[in-house]
Design a protein around this motif. Sequence first.
Motif: not given
Lengths: 198, 198
Positions: B178-182
């Motif tokens: 899962x790519x999480x936008x920081x």
Amino acid sequence: MPQGQPTTVPDDGLTTRQRRTQPVLAVHTGPGKGKSTAAFGLALRAWNQGWPIGVFQFVKSAKWKVGEEHALRVLGASGEGGSVAWHKMGEGWSWVQRSIENSEDAAREGWEQVKRDLAAETYRLYVLDEFTYPLHWGWIDTDEVLAVLKDRPGSQHVVITGRNAPAALVDAADLVTEMTKVKHPMDAGRKGQRGIEW
Amino acid sequence: MPQGQPTTVPDDGLTTRQRRTQPVLAVHTGPGKGKSTAAFGLALRAWNQGWPIGVFQFVKSAKWKVGEEHALRVLGASGEGGSVAWHKMGEGWSWVQRSIENSEDAAREGWEQVKRDLAAETYRLYVLDEFTYPLHWGWIDTDEVLAVLKDRPGSQHVVITGRNAPAALVDAADLVTEMTKVKHPMDAGRKGQRGIEW
């Protein structure tokens, strides 16, 4: 979607065009897969723009990323896009003549070269692969790195990958993605396999 | 690190080698950047193995991923690694002669071709880019997709990208990131820029 509209327009006196060409500092961190892979995918876009690309692999073993390295070398030599220079700590940085046994010293030598290249504007995209580790371990001073990156000339984009990105680096970055491991074959007792893991 | 040791050894009667060559279903999802980019990075490894690669871009606009497409086409034609076939819904799938105005129908045509290719073992790696959307929207039946993937012959690896991956797909996948936008430049009012966003 890549060309979405910004949610805010900053009062920074810059035109949209000026903001568009600002150099980007990107960080791919977190425990999941895809941090380096996404950085090399980004390199495909840079290559397509005809930009010179410098990859600095800050890892002890040079075994990894053979697929990405081969692909980027072929692309760099194709004459259709940008050039590609691939530097590996694991095999001994090419510009260092003596042998460096100590990983800490080797990592510092890598950073010194990155500094020289930034000053000379050698590349348009820098992939500093696994660079968070020497920062996290205190081998290289994060404040110095951030100061150098902040003052880098021209429009040089930098992508830094690795787990445990220091908080100050995350703060300073323009684009931060955290890769979260949801599920991995190793959890089910499957080892890494060719073509998928390397 | 890619070659870590599995934390468990399953009682499945398979040898390590058999487990190692099991086909992988990977999902890159989440709101962050790098989902497709990491999939194309993975394609570099597959190319390096000499594997035939099939990319199916399930998006309306064919404008995106020009950099990745150009790079993979050059690699595919280089004669040094695997072949690359790049299929775009946005320009109309190449195998569909008539014009399809409806995205839902177009997405279904894409999936039908993927099914035919899986049955024929046309590729060794399938990048089903943005394929979660037609699943999420119910245009294509997730259960059918999972049944087809489960029974696919040989050692065909499949990477599916996009937000909102259906839970059943995540359950069925071997590898989920899962790519999480920081943080993203658009938050600071900066628009996407060439070489970084596309």
